[in-house]
Design an enzyme around this catalytic site. Structure first.
Site, PDB file in Angstrom:
ATOM      1  N   THR A 185       0.491  -1.273  -0.412  1.00 34.21           N
ATOM      2  CA  THR A 185      -0.011  -0.013  -0.265  1.00 34.21           C
ATOM      3  C   THR A 185       0.710   0.853   0.495  1.00 34.21           C
ATOM      4  OG1 THR A 185      -1.480  -0.974   1.313  1.00 34.21           O
ATOM      5  CG2 THR A 185      -1.610   1.118   1.261  1.00 34.21           C
ATOM      6  N   ARG A 189       7.855  -2.676   2.988  1.00 35.14           N
ATOM      7  CA  ARG A 189       7.597  -2.876   4.404  1.00 35.14           C
ATOM      8  C   ARG A 189       8.455  -4.010   4.476  1.00 35.14           C
ATOM      9  NH1 ARG A 189       3.227   1.367   6.269  1.00 35.14           N
ATOM     10  NH2 ARG A 189       4.020   3.110   5.301  1.00 35.14           N
ATOM     11  N   SER A 229       5.852   4.217   8.878  1.00 32.47           N
ATOM     12  CA  SER A 229       5.222   4.359   9.457  1.00 32.47           C
ATOM     13  C   SER A 229       4.497   4.190  11.022  1.00 32.47           C
ATOM     14  CB  SER A 229       3.668   3.792   8.178  1.00 32.47           C
ATOM     15  OG  SER A 229       2.872   5.391   8.612  1.00 32.47           O
ATOM     16  N   HIS A 230       3.347   3.903  11.407  1.00 35.73           N
ATOM     17  CA  HIS A 230       3.089   3.187  12.192  1.00 35.73           C
ATOM     18  C   HIS A 230       3.659   2.172  13.163  1.00 35.73           C
ATOM     19  CE1 HIS A 230       0.538   1.658   9.347  1.00 35.73           C
ATOM     20  NE2 HIS A 230       0.049   0.738  10.587  1.00 35.73           N
ATOM     21  N   LYS A 268      10.143   4.037   0.592  1.00 34.00           N
ATOM     22  CA  LYS A 268       9.329   4.357  -0.498  1.00 34.00           C
ATOM     23  C   LYS A 268       9.914   4.895  -1.683  1.00 34.00           C
ATOM     24  CE  LYS A 268       5.538   6.945   0.734  1.00 34.00           C
ATOM     25  NZ  LYS A 268       4.481   6.745   0.838  1.00 34.00           N
ATOM     26  N   ASP A 315       1.494   9.608  13.387  1.00 37.72           N
ATOM     27  CA  ASP A 315       2.225   8.355  13.869  1.00 37.72           C
ATOM     28  C   ASP A 315       3.614   8.621  13.582  1.00 37.72           C
ATOM     29  OD1 ASP A 315       2.451   9.368  11.381  1.00 37.72           O
ATOM     30  OD2 ASP A 315       1.546   7.030  10.578  1.00 37.72           O
ATOM     31  N   ASP A 330       5.977   8.741  11.151  1.00 40.15           N
ATOM     32  CA  ASP A 330       6.347   8.880  10.261  1.00 40.15           C
ATOM     33  C   ASP A 330       5.720  10.178   9.834  1.00 40.15           C
ATOM     34  OD1 ASP A 330       4.164   7.584   8.807  1.00 40.15           O
ATOM     35  OD2 ASP A 330       5.123   7.715   6.942  1.00 40.15           O
ATOM     36  N   ASP A 355       2.625  11.673   9.160  1.00 32.63           N
ATOM     37  CA  ASP A 355       0.791  11.428   8.437  1.00 32.63           C
ATOM     38  C   ASP A 355       0.428  11.130   7.880  1.00 32.63           C
ATOM     39  OD1 ASP A 355       1.385   8.655   7.874  1.00 32.63           O
ATOM     40  OD2 ASP A 355       1.805   8.613   6.212  1.00 32.63           O
ATOM     41  N   ARG A 356       0.205  10.441   9.574  1.00 33.67           N
ATOM     42  CA  ARG A 356      -1.599  10.138  10.221  1.00 33.67           C
ATOM     43  C   ARG A 356      -1.902  11.192  11.836  1.00 33.67           C
ATOM     44  NH1 ARG A 356      -3.187   3.794  10.583  1.00 33.67           N
ATOM     45  NH2 ARG A 356      -1.524   3.109   9.010  1.00 33.67           N
ATOM     46  N   THR A 407      -7.267   2.298  -0.935  1.00 37.09           N
ATOM     47  CA  THR A 407      -7.092   2.482  -0.448  1.00 37.09           C
ATOM     48  C   THR A 407      -5.172   2.487  -0.383  1.00 37.09           C
ATOM     49  OG1 THR A 407      -8.297   1.151   1.049  1.00 37.09           O
ATOM     50  CG2 THR A 407      -5.781   1.606   1.997  1.00 37.09           C
ATOM     51  N   GLU A 439     -10.359   6.530   6.491  1.00 44.36           N
ATOM     52  CA  GLU A 439     -10.303   6.185   7.440  1.00 44.36           C
ATOM     53  C   GLU A 439      -8.913   5.897   8.826  1.00 44.36           C
ATOM     54  OE1 GLU A 439     -10.060   2.920   9.020  1.00 44.36           O
ATOM     55  OE2 GLU A 439      -8.734   2.570   6.442  1.00 44.36           O
ATOM     56  N   SER A 440      -7.738   6.175   8.061  1.00 44.43           N
ATOM     57  CA  SER A 440      -6.916   5.179   8.573  1.00 44.43           C
ATOM     58  C   SER A 440      -5.969   6.149   9.508  1.00 44.43           C
ATOM     59  CB  SER A 440      -5.938   4.110   8.299  1.00 44.43           C
ATOM     60  OG  SER A 440      -5.635   5.216   6.775  1.00 44.43           O
ATOM     61  N   LYS A 477      -0.653  12.356   3.220  1.00 44.58           N
ATOM     62  CA  LYS A 477      -1.052  12.550   4.197  1.00 44.58           C
ATOM     63  C   LYS A 477      -0.835  13.619   4.696  1.00 44.58           C
ATOM     64  CE  LYS A 477      -1.357   7.958   6.068  1.00 44.58           C
ATOM     65  NZ  LYS A 477      -1.078   7.241   5.503  1.00 44.58           N
ATOM     66  N   ARG A 494      -8.993  -6.847   7.567  1.00 43.21           N
ATOM     67  CA  ARG A 494      -9.361  -5.238   8.705  1.00 43.21           C
ATOM     68  C   ARG A 494     -10.725  -5.307   8.141  1.00 43.21           C
ATOM     69  NH1 ARG A 494      -5.451  -2.965   9.792  1.00 43.21           N
ATOM     70  NH2 ARG A 494      -3.447  -2.397   7.830  1.00 43.21           N
TER      71      ARG A 494
HETATM   72  C1  VG1 Z   1      -3.161   1.039   5.816  1.00 42.70           C
HETATM   73  C2  VG1 Z   1      -3.764   2.423   5.482  1.00 42.70           C
HETATM   74  C3  VG1 Z   1      -4.290   2.801   4.535  1.00 42.70           C
HETATM   75  C4  VG1 Z   1      -3.411   3.725   4.663  1.00 42.70           C
HETATM   76  C5  VG1 Z   1      -1.621   3.120   4.828  1.00 42.70           C
HETATM   77  C6  VG1 Z   1      -0.525   3.500   4.852  1.00 42.70           C
HETATM   78  O1  VG1 Z   1      -2.703  -0.172   4.815  1.00 42.70           O
HETATM   79  O2  VG1 Z   1      -5.063   1.292   5.762  1.00 42.70           O
HETATM   80  O3  VG1 Z   1      -5.510   3.463   4.609  1.00 42.70           O
HETATM   81  O4  VG1 Z   1      -3.028   4.424   3.328  1.00 42.70           O
HETATM   82  O5  VG1 Z   1      -1.938   2.102   6.313  1.00 42.70           O
HETATM   83  O6  VG1 Z   1      -0.577   4.275   5.727  1.00 42.70           O
HETATM   84  P1  VG1 Z   1      -3.156  -1.467   4.823  1.00 42.70           P
HETATM   85  O7  VG1 Z   1      -2.982  -2.041   3.694  1.00 42.70           O
HETATM   86  O8  VG1 Z   1      -2.423  -1.609   5.787  1.00 42.70           O
HETATM   87  O9  VG1 Z   1      -4.509  -0.595   5.083  1.00 42.70           O
HETATM   88  V1  VG1 Z   1       1.296   4.926   6.902  1.00 42.70           V
HETATM   89  O10 VG1 Z   1       0.510   5.979   7.585  1.00 42.70           O
HETATM   90  O11 VG1 Z   1       1.294   3.137   7.143  1.00 42.70           O
HETATM   91  O12 VG1 Z   1       1.875   5.358   5.675  1.00 42.70           O
HETATM   92 CO    CO Z   2       2.274   6.783   7.843  1.00 42.35          CO
END
Ligand code: VG1
Ligand code: CO
Length: 542
Positions: free
Chosen positions: A17, A21, A112-113, A125, A276, A278, A280-281, A343, A363-364, A375, A495
């Site tokens: 996504t 990772r 990320s998180h 990325k 989070d 990085d 972005d959340r 997504t 939504e995340s 984001k 999910r």
């Molecule tokens: C998750 C979230 C998605 C978001 C992605 C990257 O992806 O659901 O909405 O864009 O993380 O966010 P997935 O495929 O695990 O549902 V981040 O802040 O991890 O860069």
């Molecule tokens: Co992030």
């Protein structure tokens, strides 16, 4: 001196996504980073002499990866690499830098998180020249290349000093170490009214911002405390740590529960927020009022015109498919288009570039606007602050008024984390197979009005992306969505997204899980979740 080193491909370098990772030990394998970075560079064209932006969230292995990337960028003909001091840049700050420098692209190092540290996660990325994540046709090409790569190019030289602002060189390539915050902060100053927010703090507005020992600490200290005058101590966990202090830097009700508890306590601050790993959340909780990310997107879209950067109005709104339909109602009322994408932020880039949308969200806990192509956690917090300062009302008041105007979309996501991949795949396959028979079926008061596997046709570049999540839609507007995560690094994560619309103001303040209880149990039985995952309950509910 540039050397060409023979290598053999890894078969598992498919970006998900949001980039590639994996666990840190996977990235530490000999040539693993090198192969992926060379695969990226091999897919580029016309980058000779161009500028690349590189930065990460400071997690474990950030510095090692950056050293490799710098030496490889020099060997692959880049003219300049711009790096955040200490190798640190938030994801939205990378996006902002690519755009303001008109750079060729950038590399973001983050998972990320997800937790960091020697046994945690790492990620790489590639972002393109608009500042956003590479679109699927680019990530597909990188993956294809990674499966046949036989050599990579690198300059054999000592490590670069990342900790002092200034310019150094590897051969002909300049390396510019820049302040991680300055460019991002000046962009924020053009979007929200710093004077108005400053005045609100001066008048007694209180907040806590939890940087979760991740990348936004320096940004939040500089912007919230120093530029906007929030009280010292407003920023919690403001020092980025390579292992995030051992926590999940995930700003949700599970991993930021302490913030939720604070917001619900007597004497809570006016606003509690977090971001989070990085940056972005975002998480937004007012005194006694948690704002779901889907509602936050809708409320920001409805109120953005109050902030200077959006005075001209919102051109359109985009949300990912599993995100609730709250933003749709705002777009409809404003008379602007609403786009529903798969997504992942990479699908918003074209819409933003084409000027079709101004605000996007997921939504995340992701919200953003056309100021960057990622984001942006701190931006969302600043826009909320500016709206609160402009309206002089509480978060709770604004949320309730929003629901009274538009109706409430009760919404929850249930995650079954790190379940066995085979079971998760079988669950999705069976759901897909059952799609044609679902329409018209009744489950108690719920009647299925449609069911499909979401497919997206990009209106800008005409590309198609299929199998983006199974949707079961009901006659009363309720919805259940199932999809597998594309960011996990172990097993599979299922999910399940559950949504119900409630127009009646008298029924808009029910506890979310109870308001959704019929749909939640149907979601379980329809997909036979317990059977396929071996789990009776989700691991995370947001
Ligand atoms: C998750 C979230 C998605 C978001 C992605 C990257 O992806 O659901 O909405 O864009 O993380 O966010 P997935 O495929 O695990 O549902 V981040 O802040 O991890 O860069
Ligand atoms: Co992030």
């Amino acid at each position: 001196m540039t050397t060409t080193i023979a290598t053999t491909p890894f078969q598992d370098q498919r970006p998900g996504t949001s980039g590639l990772r994996k666990k840190v030990p996977v990235f530490q394998q000999k040539n693993y980073v090198e192969n992926f970075v060379q695969s990226i560079f091999d897919c580029l064209d016309g980058h000779e002499g161009a500028t690349l932006v590189v930065g990460g969230d400071g997690r474990y292995y950030n510095r090692e990866a950056i050293q490799i990337i710098l030496k490889m960028a020099a060997a692959n003909g880049f003219g300049r690499v711009v790096v955040g001091k200490g190798g640190v840049l938030s994801t939205p700050a990378v996006s902002a830098l690519i755009r303001s420098l008109k750079a060729y692209g950038g590399i973001v190092l983050s998972a990320s998180h997800n937790p960091g540290g020697p046994h945690g996660d790492f990620g790489v990325k590639y972002n393109v020249g608009n500042g956003g994540p590479a679109p699927e046709k680019v990530t597909d090409a990188i993956y294809a290349r990674s499966r046949e790569i036989t050599q990579y190019r690198i300059v054999a030289t000592g490590d670069v000093d990342l900790d002092h602002i200034g310019v150094t060189r590897i051969g002909a390539m300049a390396i510019e170490i820049v302040d991680s915050v300055a460019n991002y902060q000046s962009l924020m100053e053009t979007l929200v009214d710093f004077d108005r927010i400053r005045a609100a703090f001066r008048a007694g507005f209180t907040m806590k911002f939890d940087a979760m020992s991740a990348v936004t600490g320096p940004y939040a200290h500089a912007i919230l405390e120093r530029a906007l005058g929030a009280a010292p101590g407003t920023v919690l966990n403001g020092e980025p740590l390579p292992d995030f202090g051992g926590h999940h830097p995930d700003p949700n009700l599970v991993h930021a529960k302490h913030l939720y508890d604070l917001a619900m306590s007597a004497g809570a601050p006016d606003l509690c927020a977090a971001s989070d790993g990085d940056g972005d959340r975002n998480l937004i909780i007012g005194r006694n009022r948690f704002v779901t990310p889907s509602d936050s997107l809708a409320i920001l879209a409805a109120n953005a015109h109050l902030a200077p950067g959006y005075r001209g109005g919102v051109k359109g709104v985009a949300r990912s498919m599993p995100t609730s339909g709250a933003a749709d109602r705002v777009a409809a009322k404003m008379g602007v288009a609403l786009f529903e994408t798969p997504t992942g932020w990479k699908f918003f880039g074209n819409l933003l570039d084409a000027g079709l949308v101004t605000i996007c969200g997921e939504e995340s806990a992701g919200t953003g606007s056309d100021h960057v192509r990622e984001k942006d956690g701190l931006w969302a917090v600043l826009l909320w602050l500016d709206i609160l300062a402009a309206r002089r009302q509480s978060v709770d008041h604004i949320v309730r008024e929003h629901w009274a105007t538009y109706g409430r979309n009760y919404y929850s996501r249930h995650d079954y984390e790190e379940v066995e991949s085979d079971g998760a795949n079988a669950l999705i396959k069976r759901l897909r197979d059952s799609l044609p028979t679902l329409k018209g079926k009744r489950f108690g008061a719920l009647e299925v009005s449609g069911a499909d596997d979401f497919a997206y046709h990009d209106p800008v570049d005409g590309s198609d992306s299929g199998q983006q999540g199974v949707r079961v839609m009901f006659a009363d507007g309720s919805r259940i969505v199932y999809r597998l995560s594309g960011t996990g690094t172990a097993g599979a994560t299922l999910r399940v997204y559950i949504e119900r619309y409630e127009p009646d103001t008298a029924r808009q303040d029910i506890e979310t899980q109870s308001a959704l209880s019929d749909l939640i149990s149907l979601a379980g039985s329809l997909a036979d979740i317990a059977h396929y995952t071996g789990r009776a309950t989700p691991s995370v509910i947001t």
